[in-house]
Structure formats: C-alpha cells, structure tokens
Design an enzyme around this catalytic site. Structure first.
Site, PDB file in Angstrom:
ATOM      1  N   TRP A 153       0.820  -1.210   0.000  1.00 42.73           N
ATOM      2  CA  TRP A 153       0.000   0.000   0.000  1.00 42.73           C
ATOM      3  C   TRP A 153       0.855   1.262   0.000  1.00 42.73           C
ATOM      4  O   TRP A 153       0.529   2.234  -0.688  1.00 42.73           O
ATOM      5  CB  TRP A 153      -0.984  -0.038   1.165  1.00 42.73           C
ATOM      6  CG  TRP A 153      -1.910  -1.208   0.991  1.00 42.73           C
ATOM      7  CD1 TRP A 153      -1.964  -2.346   1.743  1.00 42.73           C
ATOM      8  CD2 TRP A 153      -2.850  -1.392  -0.075  1.00 42.73           C
ATOM      9  NE1 TRP A 153      -2.890  -3.218   1.229  1.00 42.73           N
ATOM     10  CE2 TRP A 153      -3.453  -2.658   0.105  1.00 42.73           C
ATOM     11  CE3 TRP A 153      -3.247  -0.612  -1.163  1.00 42.73           C
ATOM     12  CZ2 TRP A 153      -4.425  -3.157  -0.742  1.00 42.73           C
ATOM     13  CZ3 TRP A 153      -4.227  -1.114  -2.017  1.00 42.73           C
ATOM     14  CH2 TRP A 153      -4.805  -2.370  -1.802  1.00 42.73           C
ATOM     15  N   ASP A 182      -1.271   6.725   6.335  1.00 42.16           N
ATOM     16  CA  ASP A 182      -2.391   5.864   5.967  1.00 42.16           C
ATOM     17  C   ASP A 182      -2.583   4.874   7.102  1.00 42.16           C
ATOM     18  O   ASP A 182      -1.735   4.021   7.331  1.00 42.16           O
ATOM     19  CB  ASP A 182      -2.068   5.147   4.647  1.00 42.16           C
ATOM     20  CG  ASP A 182      -3.108   4.115   4.252  1.00 42.16           C
ATOM     21  OD1 ASP A 182      -4.092   3.912   4.990  1.00 42.16           O
ATOM     22  OD2 ASP A 182      -2.915   3.477   3.189  1.00 42.16           O
ATOM     23  N   LYS A 199     -11.964  -1.836   7.685  1.00 35.28           N
ATOM     24  CA  LYS A 199     -11.194  -2.812   8.458  1.00 35.28           C
ATOM     25  C   LYS A 199     -11.677  -2.843   9.913  1.00 35.28           C
ATOM     26  O   LYS A 199     -12.161  -3.847  10.393  1.00 35.28           O
ATOM     27  CB  LYS A 199      -9.706  -2.454   8.433  1.00 35.28           C
ATOM     28  CG  LYS A 199      -9.148  -2.080   7.080  1.00 35.28           C
ATOM     29  CD  LYS A 199      -8.998  -3.263   6.150  1.00 35.28           C
ATOM     30  CE  LYS A 199      -8.254  -2.850   4.889  1.00 35.28           C
ATOM     31  NZ  LYS A 199      -8.047  -3.971   3.965  1.00 35.28           N
TER      32      LYS A 199
END
Length: 361
Positions: free
Chosen positions: A102, A172, A196
């Site tokens: 990511w 992030d 999540k």
C-alpha cells in the site's frame, strides 16, 4: 444463524450488535418514518447522526480542535493522488517510506505528480521490516513525510512514530485505525478506509490539521481540494451515508468496550494467541516478519509447502473459518484479527493450528 469466523482482510467483521442495530433501524430510523439511507444529507436525521459520529471520533481518538474531520469516497486509493496534488509543492520533494504494497502504490502515484524521495525502501528485505522510527529524518526541502502505519498484505506495523520536526507527517492508517491510542498531534494528516476496524466499505476517514490548508497547491478541481471538504465538513457532495451510519454504531461499540485503550488490550491478547501458536511450533509455522514490527491486525505465516497450506485452508474452511488465504501477490496464510473479531474465534484458530500440526507434523 450459524456465524462464520471472519478472518478476511477487508471488508471485515463487524460487531454482531452493530449488525443487529442496522437491521432493526434500516426501515424506520428511530421512528422518523424513513430509513437513514433515504434521509437527505442536508437535514435531520442525517445531520444529527453525522455530528454524533464526528464527535465520537474526536473523543475516542483524542483529536485536537485544530484538526478537521470528514469522510470522502474513493477509498484510500484516491488519497494516494489527492495528497501529492494538494501538498507536494513545486521545488520540493515528498519523502515516502516504501514499506509494502500500500505504501508502494501511494509512492507510485506520487511520482507521477512531483519529486519523490524514498527515505526507506524495503525491497531488499522483501518488506518484512521497517526503519527505526528514531532514525527517520526527512529531506531538508520536504513537503511532507508519508508512511503506512500497518501493511495488511505484509503484516508489518509501526510500533512507534518518527519525530519529523516541522515537516508534516502523513499516515495511511486504514487497517489499524482505533486499534490503539495514537498521538494525533504528531501527524499533519491521518486517513484510512473504514472497512477494516470502523465499518463497512464505502467511506474514507480524513483527519487533517487545519494549517495544512495554508500549504495547499492552488487551482485544484473541486472534489480533489481538501479545503472545499474541510469547509463543508465533508458534505460538499452526498456523503457515503450508510457507511458513516455504521461507523457511528461501531464507534459506540468501541466506546462501550474501553475505547482505544480497550481495543489495544484486545489486539494484544488476540495477536499473542496466534503468534504464540506460531512461535511454539518449532518452525512448523513460520512468520517472515521482523518480530519488532509484527502487526497486531494482520498476521502472516507460512507452512512448509504449498500442499500443506492448501490442506490447512481446507480444514479451516470446514471449521467455518474464512479469509485465511494470503493475498494473491504473496501467497501463504494471513489471519486478519480486527477489533470486532471475537477472542473466541482467534482461540479457535490457534487450537486448530496446534491440532493440524499434531496430525500433519
């Protein structure tokens, strides 16, 4: 109904009581005569629910008043572009810590928009470790330093944070939001997809220090301009109503269960159950991650062969456990144990791991 044990990396497990509340109120929200997903985002009951959600976030995360909070669409992926578009100023660089899939995607997008300096590149260790936070020093002409707090695919997580002085620190936190207390004041911006730990897919949380708006590049199109969203509290256009509503209910569940500190205790307990099963297996199960940076949210591990891993997955599926196959880009096995996953489900996985080793070892 027989509930499966949900180890998927996202969208992920939600608390049963949240699902029940959504079910009960879906047709008629608190006697209003309409569903929340039908309500106008310019009036009640949405506005009341929305501000309750923002206030809960500020309370549970300890967000200071000089930060704006809002939700956007587009997932974390849109932020990979929005961040450099807004904050990577001409004549400067952006420092990126390339720690896994990511962070790598964010780095790739930023390179198309300006000059990027890789402070750290985990390619050589196959993204199994991180730099010592105390050693991290941004470039002299840095617009910001960017990191991903938890890599869901690689299973590595920052345990502490760099001190970058006056350089804005952007993170992030998609996969470990509110799994622990975070010193928000260290960051200029925190963002993350909510699917999540905080809710269903569809919304991206943005926490942005107000002075960052003074650093913005000009002449951005409307939706890509953080200033426009901050001024409108995230309501420039129709927000992802259902996701936000579910986030608000999850936040209430988190508060009832001890807040960020309570979630941190849950994360420590649940992750230790699985890591203990790995570490006590005499190498039968192997975690490739540097022990100093093991994720408490996404535990990656391997068995001795692809055949054994396939057999293990078949047995977990038969036992009602889903989502344990590793990401297609790296293979292996992965247990995602987000806030809402019951401790009992984690213990059941550890018990199965030990029994599988006994029978097949």
């Amino acid at each position: 109904m027989s509930r499966k044990k949900n180890f998927f990396a996202g969208p992920s497990v939600l608390p049963m009581e949240v699902l029940q509340q959504l079910h009960e109120d879906l047709l008629d929200y608190k006697g209003s005569g309409l569903s929340m997903v039908e309500a106008s985002h310019r009036g009640q009951p949405f506005e009341d629910m929305y501000h309750e959600c923002l206030n809960l976030l500020r309370e549970l995360m300890g967000i200071p008043e000089n930060y704006d909070i809002f939700f956007l669409g587009g997932g974390a992926t849109l932020q990979f572009s929005m961040i450099p578009m807004n904050f990577l100023r001409p004549g400067t660089v952006a420092d990126y810590i390339k720690s896994g899939t990511w962070a790598n995607k964010a780095t790739s997008d930023a390179k198309k928009l300006g000059d990027v300096h890789l402070y750290y590149d985990g390619t050589e260790n196959n993204f199994t470790s991180l730099p010592d936070p105390k050693s991290v020093k941004p470039s002299p002409n840095s617009s910001y330093l960017y990191l991903c707090s938890n890599e869901t695919i690689g299973g590595i997580e920052w345990q502490d944070w760099p001190d970058v002085g006056d350089v804005p620190l952007i993170a992030d936190m998609s996969s470990d939001l509110l799994s622990r207390a975070v010193p928000v004041e260290k960051f200029a911006m925190i963002y993350g997809g909510v699917q999540k730990n905080l809710g269903p897919a569809g919304a991206t949380l943005v926490i942005l220090r107000k002075d960052m708006l003074e650093r913005q590049n000009k002449n951005l199109t409307a939706y890509l301009d953080y200033r426009l969203h901050a001024e409108g509290e995230g309501l420039y256009n129709t927000p992802p109503v259902f996701s936000i509503w579910a986030v608000k209910l999850v936040l209430e569940w988190i508060k009832k269960n001890g807040g960020a500190e309570g979630m941190a205790k849950r994360a420590q307990l649940k992750s230790s159950i699985i890591y203990d099963a790995i570490d006590s297996s005499d190498g039968y199960y192997r975690s490739p991650v540097d022990a100093a940076y093991r994720s408490k949210m996404n535990i990656v591990f391997r068995l001795g062969s692809d055949e054994l891993e396939k057999k293990f997955l078949a047995e977990t599926k038969a036992a009602g456990m889903l989502g344990l196959k590793g990401h297609r880009s790296v293979g292996g096995l992965r247990a995602s144990i987000y806030n809402s996953l019951p401790v009992e489900d984690v213990q059941a996985l550890a018990d199965l791991m030990k029994e599988f080793q006994r029978v097949n070892g």
